[in-house]
Design a protein around this motif. Structure first.
Motif, PDB file in Angstrom:
ATOM      1  N   ASP A   1       1.063  -1.398   0.346  1.00  0.00           N
ATOM      2  CA  ASP A   1      -0.196  -0.166  -0.058  1.00  0.00           C
ATOM      3  C   ASP A   1       0.793   0.773   0.140  1.00  0.00           C
ATOM      4  O   ASP A   1       0.201   2.175   0.992  1.00  0.00           O
ATOM      5  CB  ASP A   1      -1.065   0.224   1.633  1.00  0.00           C
ATOM      6  CG  ASP A   1      -1.802  -1.392   1.254  1.00  0.00           C
ATOM      7  OD1 ASP A   1      -2.481  -1.535   0.459  1.00  0.00           O
ATOM      8  OD2 ASP A   1      -2.177  -1.793   2.820  1.00  0.00           O
ATOM      9  N   SER A   2       1.917   1.538  -0.278  1.00  0.00           N
ATOM     10  CA  SER A   2       2.693   2.235  -1.049  1.00  0.00           C
ATOM     11  C   SER A   2       2.944   2.882  -2.018  1.00  0.00           C
ATOM     12  O   SER A   2       3.805   3.977  -1.845  1.00  0.00           O
ATOM     13  CB  SER A   2       4.020   2.454   0.135  1.00  0.00           C
ATOM     14  OG  SER A   2       4.528   1.402  -1.243  1.00  0.00           O
ATOM     15  N   GLY A   3       2.768   2.191  -3.078  1.00  0.00           N
ATOM     16  CA  GLY A   3       2.979   2.479  -4.251  1.00  0.00           C
ATOM     17  C   GLY A   3       3.704   2.513  -4.752  1.00  0.00           C
ATOM     18  O   GLY A   3       4.779   2.912  -6.185  1.00  0.00           O
ATOM     19  N   ILE A   4       5.338   1.661  -4.289  1.00  0.00           N
ATOM     20  CA  ILE A   4       6.438   1.188  -4.408  1.00  0.00           C
ATOM     21  C   ILE A   4       5.975  -0.651  -4.694  1.00  0.00           C
ATOM     22  O   ILE A   4       5.373  -1.225  -3.658  1.00  0.00           O
ATOM     23  CB  ILE A   4       7.285   1.776  -3.605  1.00  0.00           C
ATOM     24  CG1 ILE A   4       7.646   3.044  -3.492  1.00  0.00           C
ATOM     25  CG2 ILE A   4       8.193   0.950  -4.192  1.00  0.00           C
ATOM     26  CD1 ILE A   4       8.347   3.495  -2.805  1.00  0.00           C
ATOM     27  N   TYR A   5       6.591  -1.140  -6.312  1.00  0.00           N
ATOM     28  CA  TYR A   5       6.350  -2.361  -6.681  1.00  0.00           C
ATOM     29  C   TYR A   5       7.189  -2.863  -6.081  1.00  0.00           C
ATOM     30  O   TYR A   5       8.437  -2.519  -7.368  1.00  0.00           O
ATOM     31  CB  TYR A   5       5.673  -2.780  -6.996  1.00  0.00           C
ATOM     32  CG  TYR A   5       4.723  -1.509  -7.112  1.00  0.00           C
ATOM     33  CD1 TYR A   5       3.332  -2.253  -5.992  1.00  0.00           C
ATOM     34  CD2 TYR A   5       3.785  -0.375  -7.694  1.00  0.00           C
ATOM     35  CE1 TYR A   5       1.961  -1.388  -6.103  1.00  0.00           C
ATOM     36  CE2 TYR A   5       2.241  -0.507  -6.932  1.00  0.00           C
ATOM     37  CZ  TYR A   5       1.829  -0.203  -6.763  1.00  0.00           C
ATOM     38  OH  TYR A   5       0.409  -0.236  -6.396  1.00  0.00           O
ATOM     39  N   ARG A   6       8.069  -4.294  -5.776  1.00  0.00           N
ATOM     40  CA  ARG A   6       9.233  -4.851  -6.641  1.00  0.00           C
ATOM     41  C   ARG A   6       8.866  -6.238  -7.705  1.00  0.00           C
ATOM     42  O   ARG A   6       7.687  -6.029  -8.225  1.00  0.00           O
ATOM     43  CB  ARG A   6       9.459  -5.486  -5.181  1.00  0.00           C
ATOM     44  CG  ARG A   6       8.937  -6.913  -4.663  1.00  0.00           C
ATOM     45  CD  ARG A   6       9.541  -7.644  -3.893  1.00  0.00           C
ATOM     46  NE  ARG A   6       8.449  -8.861  -3.471  1.00  0.00           N
ATOM     47  CZ  ARG A   6       7.828  -8.946  -2.471  1.00  0.00           C
ATOM     48  NH1 ARG A   6       7.557  -7.884  -1.776  1.00  0.00           N
ATOM     49  NH2 ARG A   6       7.219 -10.008  -2.836  1.00  0.00           N
ATOM     50  N   ASN A   7      10.552  -6.482  -8.203  1.00  0.00           N
ATOM     51  CA  ASN A   7       9.898  -6.965  -9.520  1.00  0.00           C
ATOM     52  C   ASN A   7       9.612  -7.894  -9.310  1.00  0.00           C
ATOM     53  O   ASN A   7       9.501  -8.913  -8.164  1.00  0.00           O
ATOM     54  CB  ASN A   7      11.594  -6.989  -9.970  1.00  0.00           C
ATOM     55  CG  ASN A   7      11.943  -5.910  -9.816  1.00  0.00           C
ATOM     56  OD1 ASN A   7      11.298  -4.645 -10.962  1.00  0.00           O
ATOM     57  ND2 ASN A   7      13.421  -6.208 -10.626  1.00  0.00           N
ATOM     58  N   GLN A   8       7.731  -8.484  -9.778  1.00  0.00           N
ATOM     59  CA  GLN A   8       7.295  -9.151  -9.766  1.00  0.00           C
ATOM     60  C   GLN A   8       6.896  -9.530  -8.826  1.00  0.00           C
ATOM     61  O   GLN A   8       6.603 -11.208  -8.100  1.00  0.00           O
ATOM     62  CB  GLN A   8       8.064 -10.695 -10.555  1.00  0.00           C
ATOM     63  CG  GLN A   8       9.121 -10.879 -11.729  1.00  0.00           C
ATOM     64  CD  GLN A   8       8.161 -10.420 -12.851  1.00  0.00           C
ATOM     65  OE1 GLN A   8       6.875 -10.789 -12.951  1.00  0.00           O
ATOM     66  NE2 GLN A   8       9.044 -10.055 -13.559  1.00  0.00           N
ATOM     67  N   GLN A   9       6.163  -8.592  -8.197  1.00  0.00           N
ATOM     68  CA  GLN A   9       5.423  -8.881  -6.948  1.00  0.00           C
ATOM     69  C   GLN A   9       3.920  -9.202  -6.297  1.00  0.00           C
ATOM     70  O   GLN A   9       3.919 -10.295  -5.628  1.00  0.00           O
ATOM     71  CB  GLN A   9       5.282  -7.426  -5.944  1.00  0.00           C
ATOM     72  CG  GLN A   9       4.308  -7.719  -4.341  1.00  0.00           C
ATOM     73  CD  GLN A   9       4.790  -5.731  -4.086  1.00  0.00           C
ATOM     74  OE1 GLN A   9       5.607  -4.706  -4.529  1.00  0.00           O
ATOM     75  NE2 GLN A   9       4.052  -6.016  -3.131  1.00  0.00           N
ATOM     76  N   TYR A  10       3.741  -8.531  -7.547  1.00  0.00           N
ATOM     77  CA  TYR A  10       2.166  -9.934  -8.242  1.00  0.00           C
ATOM     78  C   TYR A  10       2.042 -10.806  -9.555  1.00  0.00           C
ATOM     79  O   TYR A  10       2.813 -10.697  -9.719  1.00  0.00           O
ATOM     80  CB  TYR A  10       1.011  -9.044  -7.978  1.00  0.00           C
ATOM     81  CG  TYR A  10       0.687  -7.876  -7.252  1.00  0.00           C
ATOM     82  CD1 TYR A  10      -0.072  -7.803  -6.292  1.00  0.00           C
ATOM     83  CD2 TYR A  10       1.633  -6.303  -7.193  1.00  0.00           C
ATOM     84  CE1 TYR A  10       0.212  -7.069  -4.757  1.00  0.00           C
ATOM     85  CE2 TYR A  10       1.617  -5.798  -6.163  1.00  0.00           C
ATOM     86  CZ  TYR A  10       0.989  -5.761  -5.279  1.00  0.00           C
ATOM     87  OH  TYR A  10       0.490  -4.529  -4.234  1.00  0.00           O
ATOM     88  N   VAL A  11       1.586 -12.016  -8.820  1.00  0.00           N
ATOM     89  CA  VAL A  11       1.368 -13.216  -9.608  1.00  0.00           C
ATOM     90  C   VAL A  11       0.294 -13.293 -10.160  1.00  0.00           C
ATOM     91  O   VAL A  11      -0.600 -14.396 -11.428  1.00  0.00           O
ATOM     92  CB  VAL A  11       1.518 -14.379  -9.091  1.00  0.00           C
ATOM     93  CG1 VAL A  11       3.522 -14.215  -8.602  1.00  0.00           C
ATOM     94  CG2 VAL A  11       0.584 -14.356  -7.488  1.00  0.00           C
TER      95      VAL A  11
END
Length: 756
Positions: free
Chosen positions: A489-499
């Motif tokens: 919930d920060s608007g920052i996403y790590r690589n391939q965070q979601y599947v």
């Protein structure tokens, strides 16, 4: 006549007359409730039902028929003397012996005499006498010949009693009868008839409270009937029962390790543990602790079953093996299904399994809103799972054996929770592990002991082999915690965070397409993440015509959209219907009974996507299934088009597969530009490819300068948005787009404000 005596405890009521501390009868009013009182009332009701009288509500006044019969037998004479009453009783109630008759006659006379002294007229005394005689005959005739006997008859009365009813019941009490009044609204009504509390005593006990809402003799009767029915359901009960968690230290894994011989020595019990551990005590050593635990259990020769993430649902074959019928009520259902639980190796274990099944299904039936069909389905699931694991859990079982069932991940639904509650009452240790605090176990059970830790750990499978034990370093876990802080919930996403992801097809102005085209998805309007699923705003449009009729500018505008992750198709069709497709021969195997056979697809030797990330394989199969279910291509479910869909999706071009493999749902998405300048329709295979790539998350643009409906033929509904940008042009030839320079075609303001 017998005198009223005081009780020392409620059990005095059930002592025979000759064995009582003082020879006499008991007459008490109960104005409050406790569990002890509830048990007494149930037992007293059963005694009154068998050898006494139970009065629910008022004693009905004699009706015309009663009075007519009395007049025919006795006449309407009345004399206010004991001899007349004694003679009348001998004729009216001939089964009474002389002593009983003498006691009742004296007591009736005393009651009438007290009325006369209170100023009642002769006629009023006569009416009361006739009422007493009718009540004795029609309501109490079954006990008048037992009055004063060693087995004292019982009267149970509920409600607010009237003066005449109180007089008659006092007459019977004095003649040798125990009495209990149940007064749900307290003593005030009674004291109007007996202000000095002379005729009876009020029960005084510690812990008395108000009667439960709706409490009455009918409910007591129903409870007794249920107990009788339950005895029929249970059959022969086991000689040992569970002592669950009473012996544990509360240390979770150490309690599971505890030697069976050290847990307790009472032969009436087996000592088991039913525990859920939420979180991890130490993330660095958690996996290794679990690995050592299962080693120790195996070394101690304890039967062990480990289940990961979910309990696989019963197969159609497992369900078909359960003998069942149509049931009218839960008792029928339990009796019908419990026969499917068979353990021939040990009669005692068979009885434990039988009793526990009845216990948990009866408890489940009392849940609010539970219906018979749903209850039956849960019971069938429970039996299927028990039969599946029984041979491993109870192999060679003896009363001193306690196996172990470990569930990694926690209960996902009520069926799994019911099964865990069932196992937790058997000669088994049941351990539920929930290391990830973001995943909740739905089990609620009063027997369950919980251990709660604050550290959360993502571990979905129990480390049964040493090669499966993965122990993170301090730095590793620190990074995971930093991930939690930075990427939730920060608007920052790590690589391939979601599947997992869903697409949202944007409706835009034509001019907006160039602005949005090369943006990362997370910056586009309506991008969001909800419960671990990304909502991806994508472009899916058809561009008809040529703006201002300027052909060179037209091709330059297309060239500007060609990023490194863009597939460009320059003529239709891209995939010919006759193009060889090795998956066509197997597509019928992959879709049966309106279900995509995922396991068959992934285990097939020709399956082409086994090299892709596992999460991406599942994502692609999800979208294939959705495409078929939503019938996005004409002919699905009608003429076998679904098999062509499956074959085509499982035979994607290699360059497209590579784009899918590296696709990150929060960053820039792959693109497809399809140019159709001629009069040829795109093929069915092209339409399937386009629809599938749209669901995957590709931006897709059709450039159709002719404006012909050459791309819509096989789509159901208006899947794409159309932009009419200028006049139609025909017979255009697609140039070498790579040789076109976009520098000179940009408006001067873009060159002026460009970066760098």
């Amino acid at each position: 006549m017998l005198e009223h005596k005081k009780i020392q405890n409620l059990s005095d009521y059930f002592v025979k007359l000759d064995n009582r501390r003082e020879r006499g009868v008991y007459f008490y009013r109960i104005n409050g409730y406790s569990e002890e009182v509830g048990a007494f009332i149930k037992k007293y009701y059963d005694a009154a039902r068998k050898t006494g009288v139970v009065i629910e509500g008022k004693i009905p006044n004699p009706d015309e028929g009663n009075l007519s019969y009395y007049n025919e037998i006795m006449g309407m004479d009345f004399q206010m003397n004991p001899g007349f009453i004694l003679t009348s009783l001998k004729k009216w109630l001939p089964r009474m012996n002389d002593l009983q008759r003498q006691n009742v006659a004296e007591s009736v006379y005393d009651s009438l005499d007290s009325m006369r002294k209170a100023g009642k007229t002769e006629n009023m005394l006569k009416n009361a006498y006739i009422k007493f005689m009718c009540w004795l005959y029609y309501k109490f005739e079954r006990i008048v010949n037992q009055l004063g006997e060693n087995n004292i008859p019982k009267i149970l009365y509920e409600g607010n009693i009237s003066s005449y009813e109180l007089m008659l019941i006092s007459i019977l009490s004095n003649a040798g009868c125990d009495v209990v009044f149940l007064q749900y609204e307290g003593d005030s009504g009674y004291l109007k008839s007996d202000p000095g509390s002379v005729l009876s005593d009020s029960l005084q006990m510690n812990g008395l409270g108000a009667f439960p809402q709706g409490y009455c003799i009918k409910k007591v009767r129903d409870e007794i009937q249920n107990e009788i029915n339950n005895e029929r359901l249970y059959g022969t009960r086991p000689t040992i029962t569970n002592c669950t968690n009473a012996w544990i230290s509360g240390k979770g894994l150490d309690d599971i390790r505890e030697s069976i011989m050290l847990r307790g020595n009472d032969d009436r019990f087996f000592y088991n543990c039913f525990c859920r551990i939420n979180g991890a005590e130490d993330k660095l050593t958690y996996a290794n602790e679990l690995f050592k635990l299962q080693q120790e259990l195996k070394n101690s020769k304890r039967n062990l079953v480990i289940v990961n993430e979910e309990i696989p649902k019963p197969t159609p074959q497992e369900i078909a093996e359960i003998k069942r019928d149509n049931y009218a009520n839960k008792d029928q259902m339990i009796l019908g299904l419990v026969g499917n639980i068979q353990y021939t190796g040990n009669v005692e274990l068979q009885r434990i399994l039988h009793k526990t099944f009845v216990d948990v299904i009866l408890a489940e039936s009392r849940r609010e809103g539970e219906n018979l069909n749903r209850l039956t389905n849960r019971a069938v699931y429970l039996i299927c799972w028990l039969r599946r694991y029984m041979s491993k859990l109870f192999a060679g079982w003896k009363p001193s054996d306690i196996g172990c069932f470990i569930y990694m991940g926690g209960c996902r639904d009520d069926k799994e929770a019911l099964f865990m509650s069932f196992l937790g009452r058997l000669p088994l240790d049941v351990l539920i592990l929930c290391p990830d605090l973001n995943v909740k176990c739905c089990l609620e059970d009063k027997l369950l002991y919980e251990v709660n830790y604050t550290e959360s750990l993502l571990l979905t499978r129990y480390p049964e082999e040493s090669s499966q034990v993965k122990i993170g370093t301090v730095a590793y876990h620190a990074e995971r915690e930093l991930d939690t802080l930075m990427y939730q919930d920060s608007g920052i996403y790590r690589n391939q965070q979601y599947v997992k992801a869903n697409v949202i097809n944007l409706q835009t102005m034509y001019e907006e397409i160039k602005i949005l085209w090369d943006q990362e998805l997370k910056y586009r309007p309506n991008f969001s993440t909800v419960d671990g699923v990304v909502n991806m705003p994508v472009i899916f449009s058809k561009i008809s015509g040529v703006k201002d009729g300027n052909v060179s500018q037209y091709w330059s505008s297309i060239k500007e959209l060609m990023t490194e992750d863009t597939v460009v198709i320059k003529s239709a069709p891209y995939i010919q219907p006759t193009t060889p497709n090795p998956m066509k021969a197997f597509s019928a195997e992959f879709y049966k009974n309106w279900k995509l056979q995922r396991n068959k697809i992934k285990n097939h030797p020709k399956y082409p996507y086994g090299l892709l990330r596992e999460e991406m394989q599942e994502f692609m199969l999800d979208k294939l299934e959705f495409l078929i279910e939503q019938k996005l291509i004409k002919g699905i479910g009608e003429n076998g088009t679904e098999y062509i869909v499956i074959a085509q999706v499982l035979n994607l071009p290699k360059d497209i597969i590579r784009l899918i493999q590296k696709f990150d749902f929060t960053k820039k998405n792959p693109k497809l530009i399809y140019i159709n300048t001629g009069e040829t329709m795109i093929s069915l295979e092209d339409s399937i490819l386009i629809a599938f790539l749209n669901l995957i998350g590709f931006d897709i643009l059709f450039f159709v300068p002719t404006g012909y409906q050459s791309v819509e033929k096989y789509f159901t509904g208006n899947l794409m948005e159309e932009h009419q940008i200028g006049e139609y042009k025909y017979d255009m030839q697609v140039p070498d787009l790579n040789s076109i320079s976009t520098n000179d075609t940009r408006p001067s303001w873009r060159r002026f404000f460009k970066r760098g």
